[in-house]
Each structure stands twice: as C-alpha cells, then as structure tokens.
Enzyme design. Structure first.
Site, PDB file in Angstrom:
ATOM      1  N   GLY A  72       4.827  12.331   4.972  1.00 52.33           N
ATOM      2  CA  GLY A  72       4.407  10.773   5.444  1.00 52.33           C
ATOM      3  C   GLY A  72       3.361  11.026   6.469  1.00 52.33           C
ATOM      4  N   GLN A  75      22.791  -7.210  40.950  1.00 50.08           N
ATOM      5  CA  GLN A  75      21.367  -6.650  41.139  1.00 50.08           C
ATOM      6  C   GLN A  75      21.070  -5.621  39.956  1.00 50.08           C
ATOM      7  OE1 GLN A  75      20.150  -4.284  44.538  1.00 50.08           O
ATOM      8  NE2 GLN A  75      18.719  -5.595  45.039  1.00 50.08           N
ATOM      9  N   PHE A  85       0.871  -1.154  -0.066  1.00 46.34           N
ATOM     10  CA  PHE A  85      -0.029  -0.060  -0.098  1.00 46.34           C
ATOM     11  C   PHE A  85       0.836   1.398   0.135  1.00 46.34           C
ATOM     12  CE2 PHE A  85       0.060   1.881   4.405  1.00 46.34           C
ATOM     13  CZ  PHE A  85       0.621   0.985   4.905  1.00 46.34           C
ATOM     14  N   GLU A 103       3.722   3.197  10.209  1.00 47.65           N
ATOM     15  CA  GLU A 103       2.030   3.376  10.386  1.00 47.65           C
ATOM     16  C   GLU A 103       1.901   4.518  11.476  1.00 47.65           C
ATOM     17  OE1 GLU A 103       0.102   1.187   8.905  1.00 47.65           O
ATOM     18  OE2 GLU A 103       1.505  -0.617   8.436  1.00 47.65           O
ATOM     19  N   PRO A 122       7.457  11.600  -1.410  1.00 45.35           N
ATOM     20  CA  PRO A 122       8.763  12.239  -0.809  1.00 45.35           C
ATOM     21  C   PRO A 122       8.757  13.414   0.201  1.00 45.35           C
ATOM     22  CG  PRO A 122       8.878  11.657  -3.291  1.00 45.35           C
ATOM     23  CD  PRO A 122       7.387  11.422  -2.863  1.00 45.35           C
ATOM     24  N   THR A 171       6.872  -0.416   1.308  1.00 48.28           N
ATOM     25  CA  THR A 171       7.072  -1.809   1.693  1.00 48.28           C
ATOM     26  C   THR A 171       6.622  -2.848   0.749  1.00 48.28           C
ATOM     27  OG1 THR A 171       7.225  -1.188   3.950  1.00 48.28           O
ATOM     28  CG2 THR A 171       7.221  -3.318   3.880  1.00 48.28           C
ATOM     29  N   GLY A 229      30.507  -5.511  24.920  1.00 46.22           N
ATOM     30  CA  GLY A 229      31.004  -5.324  23.848  1.00 46.22           C
ATOM     31  C   GLY A 229      30.521  -6.214  22.800  1.00 46.22           C
ATOM     32  N   ARG A 247      27.571 -14.992  30.966  1.00 43.99           N
ATOM     33  CA  ARG A 247      28.747 -14.211  31.216  1.00 43.99           C
ATOM     34  C   ARG A 247      29.060 -13.785  32.792  1.00 43.99           C
ATOM     35  NH1 ARG A 247      33.137 -12.213  28.281  1.00 43.99           N
ATOM     36  NH2 ARG A 247      33.457 -10.070  28.589  1.00 43.99           N
TER      37      ARG A 247
HETATM   38  C1  LIG Z   1      10.941   1.379   6.265  1.00 33.74           C
HETATM   39  C2  LIG Z   1       9.939   2.327   6.036  1.00 33.74           C
HETATM   40  C3  LIG Z   1       8.851   1.293   5.400  1.00 33.74           C
HETATM   41  C4  LIG Z   1       7.598   2.218   5.100  1.00 33.74           C
HETATM   42  N1  LIG Z   1       6.661   1.707   4.668  1.00 33.74           N
HETATM   43  C5  LIG Z   1       5.421   2.241   4.026  1.00 33.74           C
HETATM   44  C6  LIG Z   1       4.544   1.710   3.204  1.00 33.74           C
HETATM   45  O1  LIG Z   1       4.642   0.676   2.868  1.00 33.74           O
HETATM   46  N2  LIG Z   1       3.650   2.719   2.777  1.00 33.74           N
HETATM   47  C7  LIG Z   1       3.539   3.924   2.921  1.00 33.74           C
HETATM   48  O2  LIG Z   1       2.615   4.797   2.742  1.00 33.74           O
HETATM   49  N3  LIG Z   1       4.559   4.645   3.720  1.00 33.74           N
HETATM   50  C8  LIG Z   1       5.701   3.844   4.311  1.00 33.74           C
HETATM   51  N4  LIG Z   1       6.465   4.390   5.216  1.00 33.74           N
HETATM   52  C9  LIG Z   1       6.502   5.624   5.473  1.00 33.74           C
HETATM   53  C10 LIG Z   1       5.945   6.296   6.743  1.00 33.74           C
HETATM   54  O3  LIG Z   1       4.889   5.860   7.118  1.00 33.74           O
HETATM   55  C11 LIG Z   1       6.421   7.573   7.107  1.00 33.74           C
HETATM   56  O4  LIG Z   1       7.931   7.618   6.982  1.00 33.74           O
HETATM   57  C12 LIG Z   1       5.952   7.961   8.385  1.00 33.74           C
HETATM   58  O5  LIG Z   1       4.655   8.296   8.483  1.00 33.74           O
HETATM   59  C13 LIG Z   1       6.591   9.412   8.998  1.00 33.74           C
HETATM   60  O6  LIG Z   1       6.385  10.218   7.950  1.00 33.74           O
HETATM   61  P1  LIG Z   1       7.746  11.139   6.955  1.00 33.74           P
HETATM   62  O7  LIG Z   1       8.832  10.291   7.013  1.00 33.74           O
HETATM   63  O8  LIG Z   1       7.177  11.943   6.014  1.00 33.74           O
HETATM   64  O9  LIG Z   1       8.097  12.047   8.421  1.00 33.74           O
HETATM   65  P2  LIG Z   1       7.297  13.495   8.650  1.00 33.74           P
HETATM   66  O10 LIG Z   1       6.014  13.540   8.406  1.00 33.74           O
HETATM   67  O11 LIG Z   1       8.002  14.422   7.906  1.00 33.74           O
HETATM   68  O12 LIG Z   1       7.740  13.742  10.191  1.00 33.74           O
HETATM   69  C14 LIG Z   1       9.185  14.158  10.515  1.00 33.74           C
HETATM   70  C15 LIG Z   1       9.162  14.320  12.082  1.00 33.74           C
HETATM   71  O13 LIG Z   1       8.252  15.248  12.277  1.00 33.74           O
HETATM   72  C16 LIG Z   1       7.224  14.893  13.439  1.00 33.74           C
HETATM   73  N5  LIG Z   1       5.821  15.537  12.914  1.00 33.74           N
HETATM   74  C17 LIG Z   1       5.229  15.661  11.959  1.00 33.74           C
HETATM   75  N6  LIG Z   1       4.212  16.245  12.029  1.00 33.74           N
HETATM   76  C18 LIG Z   1       3.974  16.580  13.322  1.00 33.74           C
HETATM   77  C19 LIG Z   1       2.903  17.283  14.069  1.00 33.74           C
HETATM   78  N7  LIG Z   1       1.709  17.730  13.453  1.00 33.74           N
HETATM   79  N8  LIG Z   1       3.235  17.434  15.177  1.00 33.74           N
HETATM   80  C20 LIG Z   1       4.323  16.798  16.200  1.00 33.74           C
HETATM   81  N9  LIG Z   1       5.449  16.374  15.212  1.00 33.74           N
HETATM   82  C21 LIG Z   1       5.278  16.225  13.855  1.00 33.74           C
HETATM   83  C22 LIG Z   1       7.022  13.316  13.153  1.00 33.74           C
HETATM   84  O14 LIG Z   1       6.600  12.618  14.279  1.00 33.74           O
HETATM   85  C23 LIG Z   1       8.621  13.284  12.766  1.00 33.74           C
HETATM   86  O15 LIG Z   1       9.379  13.221  14.191  1.00 33.74           O
HETATM   87  C24 LIG Z   1       7.520   3.803   5.722  1.00 33.74           C
HETATM   88  C25 LIG Z   1       8.558   4.178   6.348  1.00 33.74           C
HETATM   89  C26 LIG Z   1       9.817   3.602   6.387  1.00 33.74           C
HETATM   90  C27 LIG Z   1      11.008   4.139   7.233  1.00 33.74           C
END
Ligand SMILES: Cc1cc2nc3c(=O)[nH]c(=O)nc-3n(C[C@H](O)[C@H](O)[C@H](O)COP(=O)(O)OP(=O)(O)OC[C@H]3O[C@@H](n4cnc5c(N)ncnc54)[C@H](O)[C@@H]3O)c2cc1C
Length: 401
Positions: free
Chosen positions: A135, A295, A127, A379, A132, A162, A356, A284
């Site tokens: 997210g 502890q 999905f 997610e 770019p 993914t 280590g 270890r």
């Molecule tokens: C390995 C991997 C697999 C993935 N697979 C999929 C997939 O199959 N399909 C798909 O559609 N997507 C996928 N994703 C994308 C993923 O869902 C997004 O990376 C994620 O939702 C975060 O979006 P972003 O990377 O654009 O970060 P951004 O949205 O740019 O956020 C950057 C930072 O700002 C913070 N932030 C953003 N908005 C706010 C707000 N309003 N208030 C406070 N903090 C905020 C975020 O928490 C984060 O810390 C994948 C990502 C990775 C790394």
C-alpha cells in the site's frame, strides 16, 4: 458565539453552495446515518440527492457539464458531508480523484468521453493502486500490462478499492513493459489504465472480477473491494493521457488532492464529535452539576475545539495553495497528518465525555469512534506523510555550500 471552523474570504457562490450542502447534511444525512451504518447499507437516497445537487461534478470544468469549482469549495463541501457521515464523503472522493486525473492528464478524447457523464454522476469513478502485498510502497506494484496489437492485456490482483463494486470506471495502476525495459526505475514504468466495467460483484467484464465487499470495522455503507485481472483486454486508447510510463506521477497528483480531501474529512468528523461532546456535557449531571461545569471537562472541550480550528485552518491553507497553481505536497501532507491525528483525539475525548453511553450503539459517537481510524491510513499513513514532509523540509532548508 461564532461557530467553529469558519473560513474567511469565501465568495457569495461558495457560501451559497456550502449552506445548501450543510442544510442537506442536517436534513438528509445526520438523521439516518447511524441506522444505515449499523446495517452496512449503501445510502442510495443520499447519493441520488448529492447527484441532484451537482456534487459529482463540483470540480469538473463547466465545458464538460460540471460546476467548475475550486479544490477549496470541494474540500469545504467534503468537510460538511463528513460531519454528517464519513462514508458518504468516501463515495464522492474516489470519483473526484478520477475526474481530477482525467481533467489534468486525460487526452481530449478521454475528457470528452468521460467527464460529462462523470459530472452527471452517471459514470462513477474508483482508483486502484494498492495490492494485497503493498500500500505504502507503490513502486513495488506487480500487476502488469503487456501490449498485444492495439490492446493491452492486464493481469494481477488489486486490493482496497473504495467504491470497487458501485463504480463503473476504475483508474488502475499497473507496471507496463512497453518501451520500459527491465531495469527502468519503477516509477517510470507504470501506467494508469481507464477500465470501464459494470457495477456489482462477480465477473463485471471479461477478465475482470470484483469478488465482494470486504467486511470492515467502520466506513460502512460504502463498498471496499478487491479487483482481479485475469487476461483483461483494454484498448490502447484507454491509457490515461495516451502515453505509457506516466502512471505513477498521475496517481501521485491525484493522491495529493485526495490528501486535502482526507484532511477535510478529518475536520468534518472532528467537528461532529465536538458538537456531540459539548451537547452531552451540558445534559449529564454528576456530583450535583452539569459535567460541563467540571473544569476537567471544560479543558477537554477547549482542547477539542482548538484542534478543530487548527485542522480546519491547515486544510484550507493546503486547498488554497493547490488552487493557486503552486505545488502543495508539503501543505497537503501536513494537513492530512494533523487533521487525521486530531480527529482521532477529538473523537476519543468526545467518547470519554459520554462515559458508558459512548459505548452504546444508541449514541452517534460510537459510530465516529469506529470511523476515525480509517483516516489515519487512507491516502497514505502518518508515517508516509511524515516522510513526504521531512523530504520537502530538507529541500527547502538545504544548507548552502
Ligand atoms: C478502508 C480503506 C479504503 C482504501 N481505499 C483505497 C482505494 O480506494 N484505492 C487504493 O489504491 N488504496 C486504498 N486503500 C489502501 C490504503 O491506501 C493503504 O492501506 C495504505 O496506503 C497503507 O498501506 P498498507 O495497508 O499496505 O500498509 P503498509 O504499507 O504495509 O504499512 C504497514 C505499516 O508500516 C508503516 N510503514 C510502511 N512503510 C514505512 C516506511 N518506509 N517507514 C516507516 N513506516 C512505514 C505504515 O505507516 C504502517 O504503519 C484503502 C485502505 C483502507 C483501509
């Protein structure tokens, strides 16, 4: 001693499925996971084994050839699989989300066409919401579909798919103009398209390119890709549910079950980290005794096990709520948030217990240390979960008058 993360009230069938999956994980996944991960190799043999076990159709209704099991059964299987290797749970997760979206929102024709082949693992789902430039902020999507007769023409660039390369069916979320003029609320002008394609990289269908694998710090083996649509023509009957403008809600529904799934992965990885930590601590010796007898190390183990138990309980609660037919966004958000944070902490404690050696690629904890961070992001990040949780709490606890 009772094992950690037990689940009360399971049926005989659920117990049988879980014991089969656990056995498969112990025999077929754990022994090879680290080596395959280091080579960033797709675990084809493991995937074939999961197909044979029927896991690709676990939640697909029996009338479409699946096992018709609950979200709880699915989540508990994912927990077991992630305990073996988190990437393998990633391979079935996007498939499961697309199958779930089809089951909940697809037209009868779409269900009959896709679900039996998805249950058999012949059609494999991915999905795609992220782009770019976005997210978290899904409403800012810029990829677009424009109607042209009985087809739609899609243009735009997607990011972070993914299983983008290995899948043959991608649920793609785009803005659609038809019937949704400028100024319509963003979440009412999005549509999910069911895009079939060949597996692999390059031009996998006219107008659709999967450029190649993104090189990642962890979550290896499973492919993560971009997706480029340049004049991609999709027939109108491949709009999920047959009506445009519903894509945002359909995707959010899918992501909600996906969050339970990510919580389950966090539980599985944390359990494995605990197992590795408690085992190493008894092997270890320092200052004349096992480090487990210091502890400070026992306290670490106690904290780790408590986190494993708490995360498991919340994940099970969120899955059961969804299975009961109730809204579970609060529980799923809490479970995803807590399980992914605890997972990172438990993995770090297990890493510290290894001294280590935890830094050496010979030890499994090194792999887990690189895998846990993905769960903090996928997610929806922790901040996004907290936004969902906060909003729901204010709905529930709104002051009257
Ligand atoms: C390995 C991997 C697999 C993935 N697979 C999929 C997939 O199959 N399909 C798909 O559609 N997507 C996928 N994703 C994308 C993923 O869902 C997004 O990376 C994620 O939702 C975060 O979006 P972003 O990377 O654009 O970060 P951004 O949205 O740019 O956020 C950057 C930072 O700002 C913070 N932030 C953003 N908005 C706010 C707000 N309003 N208030 C406070 N903090 C905020 C975020 O928490 C984060 O810390 C994948 C990502 C990775 C790394």
């Amino acid at each position: 001693m009772a094992r950690l993360a037990q689940t009360a009230g399971l049926t005989d069938i659920q117990r049988e499925i879980l014991s089969t999956v656990r056995d498969f994980v112990d025999k077929e996944i754990i022994p090879v996971a680290t080596e395959l991960e280091h080579r960033d190799e797709y675990p084809q043999q493991i995937v074939d084994g999961l197909k044979e076990l029927g896991l690709f159709g676990l939640m697909i209704p029996e009338e479409y050839g699946g096992l018709g099991e609950s979200l709880l059964t699915y989540a508990l299987c994912v927990e077991e699989i992630a305990r073996g290797w988190m990437s393998v749970s990633g391979i079935i997760n996007t498939h499961f989300i697309v199958a779930y979206m089809l089951k909940q929102h697809g037209t009868q024709e779409q269900k009959e066409y896709f679900l039996p082949r998805m249950a058999a693992g012949e059609v494999r789902g991915a999905f795609s919401m992220s782009e770019p430039a976005l997210g978290s902020d899904v409403s800012a999507i810029t990829s677009k579909a424009v109607r042209d007769g009985e087809e739609y023409v899609l243009n735009g660039q997607k990011m972070w798919l993914t299983n983008g390369g290995t899948s043959t069916l991608v649920a793609v979320l785009v803005k659609s103009d038809e019937g949704h003029p400028e100024g319509t609320a963003p979440h009412k002008s999005m549509t999910t398209f069911l895009v079939e394609k060949e597996p692999g990289f390059g031009e996998v269908r006219p107008g659709l390119t999967i450029p190649g694998k993104i090189d990642k710090m962890g979550y290896k083996g499973v492919d993560t890709t971009e997706l480029i649509m340049d004049g991609l023509r999709i027939p109108a009957n491949r709009v999920l549910g047959g009506t445009t403008g519903r894509g945002f809600y359909q995707m959010m529904d899918g992501v909600e079950v996906g969050r339970v799934n990510v919580a389950a992965r966090g539980c599985g990885v944390a359990q494995r980290a605990f197992e590795l930590g408690v085992s190493y601590a008894q092997q270890r010796h320092t200052f004349g005794k096992q480090i487990a007898q210091h502890q400070a190390i026992q306290f670490k183990l106690a904290e780790m096990a408590t986190k494993v138990e708490a995360a498991h309980a919340m994940m099970v609660n969120a899955a059961r709520k969804k299975d009961s037919g109730e809204r579970n966004d609060l529980e799923a958000g809490m479970a995803k948030y807590l399980a992914s944070e605890y997972c990172k902490e438990v993995v770090e404690d297990a890493f510290r217990i290894h001294g280590g050696y935890g830094f050496s690629k010979e030890y499994e904890i090194e792999r887990l240390y690189r895998e846990a961070p993905m769960l903090l992001i996928g997610e929806g990040t922790a901040e996004i979960q907290k936004m969902i949780i906060g909003r729901r709490l204010l709905e529930e606890y709104r002051l009257q008058g």
